[in-house]
Design an enzyme around this catalytic site. Structure first.
Site, PDB file in Angstrom:
ATOM      1  N   SER A 259       9.641   7.017   0.128  1.00  0.00           N
ATOM      2  CA  SER A 259       9.943   5.588   0.084  1.00  0.00           C
ATOM      3  C   SER A 259      10.823   5.272  -1.117  1.00  0.00           C
ATOM      4  O   SER A 259      10.995   6.096  -2.017  1.00  0.00           O
ATOM      5  CB  SER A 259       8.648   4.789  -0.021  1.00  0.00           C
ATOM      6  OG  SER A 259       8.112   4.957  -1.320  1.00  0.00           O
ATOM      7  N   LYS A 260      11.351   4.060  -1.110  1.00  0.00           N
ATOM      8  CA  LYS A 260      12.183   3.610  -2.215  1.00  0.00           C
ATOM      9  C   LYS A 260      11.391   3.668  -3.525  1.00  0.00           C
ATOM     10  O   LYS A 260      11.926   3.997  -4.570  1.00  0.00           O
ATOM     11  CB  LYS A 260      12.648   2.184  -1.934  1.00  0.00           C
ATOM     12  CG  LYS A 260      13.449   1.609  -3.076  1.00  0.00           C
ATOM     13  CD  LYS A 260      14.090   0.308  -2.711  1.00  0.00           C
ATOM     14  CE  LYS A 260      14.103  -0.667  -3.863  1.00  0.00           C
ATOM     15  NZ  LYS A 260      14.343  -0.109  -5.179  1.00  0.00           N
TER      16      LYS A 260
END
Ligand code: GLU
Length: 503
Positions: A259-260
């Site tokens: 994920s970011k």
């Protein structure tokens, strides 16, 4: 004729997992002599983000992933943006109703919410499916006249797919083999809404059919939707394309999807290009802006979930096109590896022509207000390239070729600049003034005759010279550096060091 598509929804910047999906589609298309299509799936207007479509096009272009048809290129199967194809989907929705594969559902959001609560109270999960639809407000449970009246009154509705009860549905996946799911586990997905917009599922199948897509290569997160898609092809009486669901890109630790937040936490971008969020103003870093080379990103991504069948790692995009095969895509998730990403970047940086590295260095030299000859810059670039991974490191790594040090690394001074070092440095100046300014002659006079001849510590003397010239004890071969900088400049720096270094 192989035809594949990359079909992103413009809901934000493209995640590198999406880039990998596009890359695999591209490699497969090129290898098979087929066509690669970019279709924008923007049926969900509530999730539309301005600028996202442009971002996707620019990112893939930067990476050299090329399309034959698409929203930005046009082509014989256009339009390629689903919102521009809106009018087309209704007839297919009506066909499903006519043939008994879909039904009108009038349940209000409040009624659905109440159902969910009712199930929760019994520790169950409500799903609108073949086991529950008989208790809901839809065209299967109400008289035909009632349905007609509601439609005529303009009551909002959705069309839901009608899965046959208790039926095993098999997806033939090129990576996973046969994946079978029973229809009782599948919910009657919404296909079309009374605002005239299809949902992803309907638009995706209609478009893949009309665009004559032969292979659907997409992320694993779409595998749960695949039985519905298989059934939709059946309902329409169309031949389904072949499916290949790619393994997830995992966090470096391997637990869960990349994920970011992982990128922020560990200091690497999860987006190809920098992204400025139009709503929050938040800026997310990109591979391009961090100085990664597109070749390195492509090579790194290609190997996250695929291998050529041996342990070859360095592959150009043309090599990848030649070597790619769906059989060698792994079933299990691929862990993102930052060290590996940096390793590829370093290797590809070494392959850049010296002139190109010199261009980057020249710009940074100018930024520091320094004028230097082009030949000299090219020489420095060629010599220092091997120490560089990112272009941004060039100035810090090479600055002493262009300016004298203003500070001396205190730890190195403490260790190397022993009492009496001034005398040895004065000797260096004397040798530079008297010995022919040539590598071999200086080597003989300084290292052999003076240092070894007098039983001095080579490390201490040479590192003190380096400290004087560079300011720290790193850098290329010392005498090579002396030759590059020139006699006068080296003498000036050593004189300054004698005057300024105190240990
Ligand atoms: N629009 C979907 C996405 O955003 C496409 C999935 C598919 O390839 O079918 O990923």
């Amino acid at each position: 004729m192989v035809r594949v598509r990359f079909a992103p929804s413009p809901t934000g910047p493209l995640h590198i997992g999406g880039v990998r999906t596009a890359l695999y589609n591209y490699l497969f298309a090129r290898q098979q002599g087929g066509k690669m299509i970019l279709r924008i799936e923007d049926t969900d207007q509530t999730r539309f983000v301005p600028g996202a479509e442009q971002y996707i096009i620019e990112a893939l272009d930067w990476l050299g992933i090329q399309f034959d048809e698409g929203v930005h290129l046009g082509g014989p199967y256009g339009p390629y943006r689903q919102s521009d194809r809106k009018e087309l989907y209704r007839q297919y929705a009506e066909q499903l109703i006519r043939d008994g594969w879909a039904y009108y559902a009038f349940d209000r959001p409040e009624a659905l919410e109440a159902k969910r609560k009712e199930y929760e109270a019994q520790k169950k999960t409500f799903q609108y499916d073949c086991t529950t639809r008989a208790n809901m407000e839809n065209s299967l449970t109400m008289p035909a006249e009632e349905v007609q009246r509601r439609l005529a009154d303009g009551e909002p509705y959705v069309l839901r797919f009608k899965f046959p009860d208790n039926t095993d549905i098999t997806v033939h996946d090129l990576i996973r083999g046969q994946v079978t799911m029973n229809s009782r586990l599948l919910d009657d997905k919404v296909l079309f809404k009374s605002d005239g917009m299809p949902t992803y599922h309907l638009a995706n199948i209609v478009d893949d059919h009309l665009m004559e897509i032969t292979h659907v290569i997409r992320g694993e997160e779409w595998l749960p939707s695949a039985p519905l898609h298989v059934m939709l092809y059946k309902a329409f009486g169309w031949q389904a394309p072949q499916f290949a669901h790619l393994p997830l890109l995992l966090k470096p630790e391997g637990n869960g999807k990349l994920s970011k937040r992982d990128g922020d936490r560990l200091g690497f971008p999860v987006f190809p290009l920098e992204w400025h969020d139009p709503k929050s103003g938040e800026v997310s870093s990109g591979y391009r802006e961090q100085g990664y080379l597109p070749q390195a990103v492509v090579n790194m991504l290609a190997l996250l979930g695929w291998n050529p069948g041996n342990d070859q790692e360095m592959m150009s995009i043309d090599d990848l096109i030649r070597l790619f095969s769906i059989e060698h895509i792994s079933k299990s998730g691929a862990k993102f590896n930052l060290d590996k990403a940096r390793w590829f970047q370093h290797e590809y940086f070494q392959q850049l022509p010296d002139e190109q590295v010199a261009d980057m260095l020249e710009a940074q030299v100018k930024e520091h207000g320094i004028e230097a000859g082009r030949d000299y810059i090219v020489k420095v670039a060629a010599m220092m390239k091997e120490r560089i991974t990112f272009p941004s490191e060039l100035w810090d790594t090479c600055c002493y070729f262009f300016q004298a040090p203003t500070e001396y690394d205190p730890a190195a001074v403490k260790k190397r600049w022993q009492p009496g070092m001034e005398t040895h440095m004065a000797k260096v100046i004397e040798l530079l003034n008297t010995v022919p300014f040539e590598y071999d002659a200086l080597h003989q006079a300084l290292l052999e005759d003076y240092i070894k001849g007098n039983g001095l510590n080579t490390g201490a003397v040479m590192n003190s010279l380096r400290l004087s010239v560079v300011g720290k004890t790193v850098g290329p071969d010392m005498l090579t550096l002396v030759m590059m900088l020139g006699k006068e400049e080296v003498i000036r720096r050593v004189e300054r060091a004698i005057a300024n270094i105190k240990n």
